[in-house]
Design a protein around this motif. Structure first.
Motif, PDB file in Angstrom:
ATOM      1  N   ALA A 193     -68.877  33.977 -11.603  1.00 49.84           N
ATOM      2  CA  ALA A 193     -70.216  34.539 -11.371  1.00 49.84           C
ATOM      3  C   ALA A 193     -71.158  34.248 -12.531  1.00 49.84           C
ATOM      4  N   GLY A 194     -70.650  33.620 -13.584  1.00 54.73           N
ATOM      5  CA  GLY A 194     -71.522  33.260 -14.701  1.00 54.73           C
ATOM      6  C   GLY A 194     -71.577  34.298 -15.797  1.00 54.73           C
ATOM      7  N   ILE A 195     -70.587  35.166 -15.848  1.00 55.77           N
ATOM      8  CA  ILE A 195     -70.529  36.181 -16.903  1.00 55.77           C
ATOM      9  C   ILE A 195     -69.411  35.816 -17.884  1.00 55.77           C
ATOM     10  N   PRO A 196     -69.754  35.482 -19.143  1.00 55.22           N
ATOM     11  CA  PRO A 196     -68.709  35.159 -20.115  1.00 55.22           C
ATOM     12  C   PRO A 196     -67.827  36.380 -20.389  1.00 55.22           C
ATOM     13  N   VAL A 197     -66.519  36.140 -20.470  1.00 51.55           N
ATOM     14  CA  VAL A 197     -65.564  37.231 -20.651  1.00 51.55           C
ATOM     15  C   VAL A 197     -64.732  37.032 -21.912  1.00 51.55           C
ATOM     16  N   MET A 198     -64.688  38.097 -22.728  1.00 52.29           N
ATOM     17  CA  MET A 198     -63.755  38.171 -23.843  1.00 52.29           C
ATOM     18  C   MET A 198     -62.569  39.000 -23.347  1.00 52.29           C
ATOM     19  N   ALA A 199     -61.354  38.443 -23.473  1.00 55.19           N
ATOM     20  CA  ALA A 199     -60.170  39.186 -23.039  1.00 55.19           C
ATOM     21  C   ALA A 199     -59.643  40.031 -24.200  1.00 55.19           C
ATOM     22  N   HIS A 200     -58.670  40.872 -23.944  1.00 58.88           N
ATOM     23  CA  HIS A 200     -58.137  41.796 -24.959  1.00 58.88           C
ATOM     24  C   HIS A 200     -56.682  42.078 -24.608  1.00 58.88           C
ATOM     25  N   ILE A 201     -55.759  41.554 -25.437  1.00 56.44           N
ATOM     26  CA  ILE A 201     -54.325  41.710 -25.169  1.00 56.44           C
ATOM     27  C   ILE A 201     -53.615  42.263 -26.412  1.00 56.44           C
ATOM     28  N   GLY A 202     -52.321  42.502 -26.268  1.00 56.59           N
ATOM     29  CA  GLY A 202     -51.591  43.197 -27.313  1.00 56.59           C
ATOM     30  C   GLY A 202     -51.740  44.687 -27.045  1.00 56.59           C
ATOM     31  N   PHE A 261     -63.625  33.243 -22.822  1.00 61.91           N
ATOM     32  CA  PHE A 261     -64.144  32.390 -23.914  1.00 61.91           C
ATOM     33  C   PHE A 261     -63.523  32.760 -25.257  1.00 61.91           C
ATOM     34  N   ALA A 262     -62.846  33.910 -25.326  1.00 65.01           N
ATOM     35  CA  ALA A 262     -62.186  34.369 -26.554  1.00 65.01           C
ATOM     36  C   ALA A 262     -61.222  35.469 -26.155  1.00 65.01           C
ATOM     37  N   VAL A 263     -60.300  35.789 -27.049  1.00 69.19           N
ATOM     38  CA  VAL A 263     -59.348  36.860 -26.737  1.00 69.19           C
ATOM     39  C   VAL A 263     -59.068  37.706 -27.976  1.00 69.19           C
ATOM     40  N   VAL A 264     -59.219  39.027 -27.813  1.00 66.99           N
ATOM     41  CA  VAL A 264     -58.855  39.957 -28.878  1.00 66.99           C
ATOM     42  C   VAL A 264     -57.337  40.129 -28.881  1.00 66.99           C
ATOM     43  N   LEU A 265     -56.726  40.024 -30.069  1.00 71.87           N
ATOM     44  CA  LEU A 265     -55.297  40.323 -30.247  1.00 71.87           C
ATOM     45  C   LEU A 265     -55.223  41.583 -31.083  1.00 71.87           C
ATOM     46  N   GLU A 266     -54.796  42.691 -30.472  1.00 70.33           N
ATOM     47  CA  GLU A 266     -54.781  43.956 -31.189  1.00 70.33           C
ATOM     48  C   GLU A 266     -53.354  44.380 -31.520  1.00 70.33           C
ATOM     49  N   LEU A 267     -53.128  44.663 -32.798  1.00 69.72           N
ATOM     50  CA  LEU A 267     -51.876  45.224 -33.293  1.00 69.72           C
ATOM     51  C   LEU A 267     -50.652  44.420 -32.843  1.00 69.72           C
ATOM     52  N   ILE A 280     -59.184  28.535 -27.047  1.00 77.03           N
ATOM     53  CA  ILE A 280     -60.250  29.537 -27.239  1.00 77.03           C
ATOM     54  C   ILE A 280     -59.918  30.359 -28.483  1.00 77.03           C
ATOM     55  N   PRO A 281     -60.951  30.904 -29.164  1.00 82.41           N
ATOM     56  CA  PRO A 281     -60.689  31.649 -30.398  1.00 82.41           C
ATOM     57  C   PRO A 281     -59.992  32.990 -30.169  1.00 82.41           C
ATOM     58  N   THR A 282     -59.125  33.331 -31.127  1.00 83.86           N
ATOM     59  CA  THR A 282     -58.487  34.647 -31.139  1.00 83.86           C
ATOM     60  C   THR A 282     -59.254  35.530 -32.119  1.00 83.86           C
ATOM     61  N   VAL A 283     -59.450  36.792 -31.721  1.00 84.61           N
ATOM     62  CA  VAL A 283     -60.152  37.769 -32.548  1.00 84.61           C
ATOM     63  C   VAL A 283     -59.145  38.843 -32.905  1.00 84.61           C
ATOM     64  N   GLY A 284     -58.719  38.876 -34.156  1.00 81.52           N
ATOM     65  CA  GLY A 284     -57.647  39.785 -34.541  1.00 81.52           C
ATOM     66  C   GLY A 284     -58.139  41.159 -34.962  1.00 81.52           C
ATOM     67  N   ILE A 285     -57.325  42.170 -34.655  1.00 78.64           N
ATOM     68  CA  ILE A 285     -57.489  43.514 -35.242  1.00 78.64           C
ATOM     69  C   ILE A 285     -56.061  44.008 -35.451  1.00 78.64           C
ATOM     70  N   GLY A 286     -55.639  44.046 -36.698  1.00 76.77           N
ATOM     71  CA  GLY A 286     -54.239  44.335 -36.973  1.00 76.77           C
ATOM     72  C   GLY A 286     -53.344  43.206 -36.508  1.00 76.77           C
ATOM     73  N   ALA A 287     -53.815  41.963 -36.620  1.00 76.88           N
ATOM     74  CA  ALA A 287     -53.059  40.812 -36.118  1.00 76.88           C
ATOM     75  C   ALA A 287     -52.972  39.695 -37.164  1.00 76.88           C
ATOM     76  N   GLY A 288     -53.097  40.025 -38.429  1.00 77.20           N
ATOM     77  CA  GLY A 288     -52.896  39.047 -39.490  1.00 77.20           C
ATOM     78  C   GLY A 288     -54.104  38.153 -39.729  1.00 77.20           C
ATOM     79  N   VAL A 289     -53.959  37.286 -40.727  1.00 81.28           N
ATOM     80  CA  VAL A 289     -55.094  36.522 -41.258  1.00 81.28           C
ATOM     81  C   VAL A 289     -55.311  35.187 -40.547  1.00 81.28           C
ATOM     82  N   GLU A 290     -54.372  34.790 -39.688  1.00 82.53           N
ATOM     83  CA  GLU A 290     -54.474  33.457 -39.071  1.00 82.53           C
ATOM     84  C   GLU A 290     -55.367  33.398 -37.842  1.00 82.53           C
ATOM     85  N   CYS A 291     -55.835  34.549 -37.376  1.00 84.67           N
ATOM     86  CA  CYS A 291     -56.713  34.538 -36.196  1.00 84.67           C
ATOM     87  C   CYS A 291     -58.020  33.827 -36.534  1.00 84.67           C
TER      88      CYS A 291
END
Ligand SMILES: Nc1nc(=O)c2c([nH]1)NC[C@@H]1CN(c3ccc(C(=O)N[C@@H](CCC(=O)O)C(=O)O)cc3)CN21
Ligand SMILES: CC(C)C(=O)C(=O)O
Ligand SMILES: [Mg+2]
Length: 289
Positions: A154-163, A201-207, A222-233
């Protein structure tokens, strides 16, 4: 002639850099994709109101998340579970109004997308049309892939969130680290590939363990966005009230505190109160005759 943002190493950065770049137009998901190609790391902060968002925008924060963490940070709930679409829409609109450059991502709250792709599209459309966000985020890997697909179509960019997905706090019974052990690690890898294939377009990796987050970051385009997921994101996100020392009580171990706003604001309130009680405020310069 606009004034270049003077960061210490701005001379080494391309004018396209997400942080430290000189472009003044609003950042898009295409800029995010280009940053991964350049191997450039970027910061994301949550924001819940126009004034705070304008501070972060002027500081050059390229991506802001209107997180459903507003539930516990701003609205006084115990978790993110009670947050409604009305609340998300109101505060997302405020953050969009307070910013000129940042890409604003609106979180889809619990119950606004679990019924299926059609409900997810209705909710996401509301955030795009009524609040003006440039993208939405929703929790879940394989289990949310169909929702992500329809939104992207539908043309809406989505950031996913896993972990760790905090909207499932009642199922977890807390906020435990995810992806520990071979089976859980394989599930996280499947979730990461599923959201990428669905068009996120990106994915949050949490804990998640740092080594596993590093592997996901290497595998995905696609880029990973870390929160409690180390420095390599590729990117890092923190809840702004946590990183600024505004959140009361104990903080998760992954938080680094960059200011003591709670203390500073409390001191300001006490100083004002003492001036009023002691008659030192208002002084002559604050008075009219
Ligand atoms: N203020 C705030 N900051 C957040 O990061 C945040 C929210 N609210 N609300 C929604 C979720 C909840 N989050 C949380 C909350 C607690 C932990 C926590 O205390 N985790 C333990 C790890 C436990 C383990 O070892 O399994 C920790 O010590 O960090 C983590 C994430 C992240 N999100
Ligand atoms: C912490 C981030 C990823 C989030 O989902 C939120 O703030 O709601
Ligand atoms: Mg959230």
């Amino acid at each position: 002639m606009t004034h270049a943002l003077k960061t210490p190493d701005s001379s080494q950065k391309s004018n396209k850099a997400l942080y430290g770049g000189t472009s003044s137009r609003r950042i898009t998901v295409r800029d995010i994709a280009a940053a991964k190609e350049r191997g450039e790391k970027w910061p994301m902060l949550t924001a819940y109101d126009a004034m705070t968002a304008s501070v972060f925008d002027e500081a050059g924060i390229p991506v802001m998340l209107v997180g459903d963490s507003m539930g516990n940070c701003h609205l006084g709930y115990e978790s993110t579970v009670p947050v409604t679409m009305d609340e998300m829409t109101l505060l997302s609109a405020a953050v969009v109004r307070g910013t000129k450059r940042a890409l604003i991502v609106g979180d889809l709250p619990f119950g606004s997308f679990q019924e299926g792709p059609v409900q997810a599209l209705r909710s996401a459309t509301r955030l795009v049309k009524e609040a003006g966000v440039g993208a939405v985020k929703l929790e879940g890997g394989e289990r949310s892939a169909h929702q992500i697909e329809l939104l992207v179509q539908a043309g809406i960019p989505v950031m996913a969130h896993i972990g760790l997905t905090p909207q499932s706090v009642n199922a977890y019974g807390g906020y435990p680290v995810q992806g520990r052990g071979e089976e859980a690690a394989q599930q996280l890898l499947r979730d990461a590939k599923a959201v990428q294939d669905a068009g996120a377009f990106a994915v949050v990796l949490e804990l998640v363990p740092a080594e596993l987050a590093a592997e996901v970051t290497r595998i995905l385009h696609i880029p990973t966005v870390g929160i409690g997921a180390g420095v390599e994101c590729d990117a890092q996100v923190l809840v702004w009230t946590d990183m600024a020392g505004m959140t009361p009580g104990r903080l998760p171990r992954f938080v680094k505190q960059y200011a003591k706003l709670r203390e500073a604001l409390g001191d300001a309130a006490k100083a004002f109160a003492e001036d009023v009680v002691g008659g030192a405020y208002p002084a002559e310069e604050h008075s009219f005759h």
